[in-house]
Write an enzyme that holds these catalytic residues in place. Structure first.
Site, PDB file in Angstrom:
ATOM      1  N   ASN A   5       0.766  -1.098   0.095  1.00  0.00           N
ATOM      2  CA  ASN A   5       0.132   0.061  -0.150  1.00  0.00           C
ATOM      3  C   ASN A   5       0.876   1.404   0.065  1.00  0.00           C
ATOM      4  O   ASN A   5       0.578   2.078  -0.612  1.00  0.00           O
ATOM      5  CB  ASN A   5      -0.805   0.113   1.306  1.00  0.00           C
ATOM      6  CG  ASN A   5      -1.905  -1.093   1.208  1.00  0.00           C
ATOM      7  OD1 ASN A   5      -1.544  -2.275   1.409  1.00  0.00           O
ATOM      8  ND2 ASN A   5      -3.099  -0.909   0.904  1.00  0.00           N
ATOM      9  N   GLU A   6       2.015   1.389   0.840  1.00  0.00           N
ATOM     10  CA  GLU A   6       2.954   2.386   0.951  1.00  0.00           C
ATOM     11  C   GLU A   6       3.438   2.572  -0.521  1.00  0.00           C
ATOM     12  O   GLU A   6       3.590   3.726  -0.875  1.00  0.00           O
ATOM     13  CB  GLU A   6       3.952   1.847   1.926  1.00  0.00           C
ATOM     14  CG  GLU A   6       4.958   3.107   2.232  1.00  0.00           C
ATOM     15  CD  GLU A   6       5.868   2.723   3.339  1.00  0.00           C
ATOM     16  OE1 GLU A   6       5.484   1.959   4.057  1.00  0.00           O
ATOM     17  OE2 GLU A   6       6.887   3.347   3.350  1.00  0.00           O
ATOM     18  N   ARG A   7       3.949   1.448  -1.054  1.00  0.00           N
ATOM     19  CA  ARG A   7       4.620   1.821  -2.429  1.00  0.00           C
ATOM     20  C   ARG A   7       3.698   2.428  -3.619  1.00  0.00           C
ATOM     21  O   ARG A   7       4.058   3.197  -4.198  1.00  0.00           O
ATOM     22  CB  ARG A   7       5.020   0.245  -2.881  1.00  0.00           C
ATOM     23  CG  ARG A   7       6.287  -0.164  -2.150  1.00  0.00           C
ATOM     24  CD  ARG A   7       6.827  -1.491  -2.638  1.00  0.00           C
ATOM     25  NE  ARG A   7       8.078  -1.896  -1.760  1.00  0.00           N
ATOM     26  CZ  ARG A   7       8.084  -2.948  -1.171  1.00  0.00           C
ATOM     27  NH1 ARG A   7       7.206  -3.776  -1.619  1.00  0.00           N
ATOM     28  NH2 ARG A   7       9.226  -3.264  -0.481  1.00  0.00           N
TER      29      ARG A   7
END
Lengths: 314, 267
Positions: free
Chosen positions: A202-204
């Site tokens: 999700n962060e990426r």
């Protein structure tokens, strides 16, 4: 800002409706991340990203109903601030090598160790913490916990002064015999590493989205500046090298954008996006260094000053 | 114990619906550039948004609806296909349904206030609102004419440059911002109002409302469907940048200032 966004419904875009979220898919979350990159302060966008895409996905997917009610709901409404504790002084990229430990003692977990590079660390109400919770292979002995930042034993040591992102508080924290209730474990014991690797996706995506939108702006501003700025009897953009270089950078950006879109499409199709998302992060982060550096050069002396936005983007 | 039936005094303004107009214009923060042919400004690839005064207009309508003074808000916009986005924004702020009077791409620049006023007059005939609220002027042409022309065509009272609008006894009490200060007027309904910046603080469209707005209806039609001739009556001959600002002069005292001003013919 968190409360403002929370009230307007932007902190829980992909979060469950039962906890105040919008229940929309990740493409909406990604578009929001793109939009935040238009804020002239990257630190603010980063802080929002933690709240939406970095500290909360694991809780959302694996946390118990009670835990979500206690922590996810007020995070979505903007009443509390979240942060993520994974990196440590001894290991950031090497997540498996972290040293913070969590020891089960009756109906409590006792945490000892320290975390580094924690965005939102100084203002957060709770931390999503990755710690070693048992003996065993390094990928199977970790767990994710919710740690309220006011728990005795939690000390925020310092706010780190950085090269940029000044609006964002990045902290170093220590944990000394910090006791949290047993139900503050997210999901299953031993699965923390797996959960965190998933949370990284999700962060990426969110970072990829923001960085691509930032490069859009960087190129657009530079094209506009170079088309207006005159030197040696013509605009900077009239020089073939400049024009060509900007065209090359724009091409690279479009390829990265295609990667980003594929990433989202695959995610929505339920596929494992680990390789693609990782490539997205690698490519977009590398390209943004190249784009901002090259563009800044085209601004000449002005590029170095604070008068124009390009030095800040760099 | 006796329960008394309280007769709730209904709002005396019994309006059915209010019509609001909005326009898609170049965003106020964009640096405007004159086109090479000097007949207009560059619009291709440039960020567009709802005209700021129109946001005030819609906000006022939404507040009226929240106070139960109107039942329905119909928002209309004249422009190319992309004007639909502007209408969606209005719907996200709280309007109930939209009307998009579409003109072919590229012709929106020649759509002048008289044509828009005629179009809106036809829409008023159709929808029969009791109150029409427009933004006082569009920030691209700064005409400040549509409201007045519309009131004239409809033969309705008008309250332009409104910074306060209150309801009382079937009338609207309006405070207008005029050159000399503030003017208070009272108009009978139905009436046309134009909103000024200080009328209210427009709300942000929340994400839930944006999602709801996707399902609200937007009716599409053309000026021909309404029988309106939108051909321009004014021809733009040339568009140029304002003159570059010249360097100023510092003077030691007021006497020198006066003589310099006289010298330059300013006084």
């Amino acid at each position: 800002i968190f409360k403002l966004l929370g009230d307007a419904g932007y902190l829980g875009i992909s979060k469950p409706v039962e906890y105040g979220g919008m229940g929309l898919d990740i493409s909406f979350e990604a578009v929001a991340a793109e939009a935040y990159s238009y804020i002239a302060s990257g630190g603010v966008a980063m802080g929002i990203g933690i709240q939406c895409d970095i500290a909360t996905p694991a809780l959302t997917k694996y946390g118990s109903e009670d835990l979500k009610e206690m922590y996810l709901r007020p995070t979505i409404s903007g009443d509390v601030v979240a942060c993520l504790g994974v990196s440590e002084v001894g290991g950031g990229s090497d997540v498996a090598a972290l040293r913070t430990s969590a020891r089960r003692d009756g109906d409590e977990w006792v945490i000892n160790g320290g975390k580094m590079w924690t965005t939102n660390g100084a203002q957060a109400d709770w931390m999503c913490l990755l710690a070693n919770s048992s003996e065993g292979p390094v990928h199977r002995n970790k767990s994710l916990f919710i740690v309220p930042m006011t728990t005795p034993g939690v000390t925020v040591h310092r706010v780190i002064e950085k090269m940029g992102m000044h609006a964002s508080d990045t902290t170093e924290t220590t944990f000394e015999d910090v006791r949290i209730p047993a139900n503050h474990l997210i999901g299953e014991e031993g699965k923390g590493f797996l959960y965190q690797m998933q949370q990284f996706q999700n962060e990426r995506i969110s970072i990829g989205a923001g960085v691509i939108a930032a490069m859009d702006q960087c190129l657009e501003l530079t094209i506009e500046y170079t088309s207006q700025r005159q030197a040696f009897g013509r605009s900077i953009l009239d020089n073939q090298y400049v024009h060509y270089k900007l065209a090359e950078l724009q091409t690279e950006l479009e390829c990265t954008r295609a990667l980003y879109h594929k990433c989202i499409d695959d995610y929505l199709a339920g596929e494992d996006i680990t390789p693609i998302a990782t490539m997205l992060k690698l490519k977009s982060s590398r390209l943004v260094r190249q784009v901002t550096d090259e563009c800044l050069q085209f601004w000449g002396g002005m590029g170095y000053t604070d008068d124009d936005p390009i030095s800040r983007m760099f | 114990k006796q329960w008394y039936q309280r007769s709730v005094r209904k709002a005396v303004v019994s309006t059915q619906s209010t019509g609001v107009g909005c326009k898609r214009v170049i965003d106020y923060a964009v640096k405007i550039r004159v086109r090479p042919d000097a007949l207009g400004v560059v619009t291709d690839g440039v960020k567009h948004s709802m005209n700021p005064f129109d946001e005030n207009a819609i906000e006022e309508a939404v507040r009226m609806k929240q106070k139960k003074l109107v039942k329905e808000i119909v928002v209309a916009s004249c422009g190319p296909t992309q004007s639909q986005e502007t209408i969606r924004t209005a719907l996200a702020m709280g309007a109930d349904r939209g009307i998009h009077v579409e003109v072919p791409k590229g012709t929106e620049e020649s759509l002048q206030p008289l044509a828009v006023a005629k179009i809106f007059a036809k829409l008023v005939e159709k929808e029969k609102p009791d109150v029409v609220i427009l933004g006082k002027q569009a920030i691209d042409d700064d005409s400040n004419q549509t409201t007045q022309l519309l009131a004239g065509i409809l033969n309705w009272p008008q309250g332009t440059m409104a910074s306060v609008v209150e309801h009382s006894d079937g009338k609207l009490k309006i405070t207008r911002e005029v050159d000399g200060g503030l003017e208070d007027i009272s108009v009978n309904l139905p009436a046309v109002i134009s909103a000024d910046l200080r009328l209210n603080e427009p709300r942000y469209a929340t994400l839930p409302n944006i999602m709801k707005a996707k399902k609200k209806k937007i009716e599409k039609m053309s000026p021909e469907d309404l029988g309106v001739d939108v051909s321009p009556r004014i021809k733009v001959l040339k568009v140029v940048d304002p003159p570059v600002r010249e360097a100023g002069d510092k003077v030691p005292d007021v006497a020198t200032l006066m003589s310099k001003l006289k010298e330059k013919g300013h006084i």
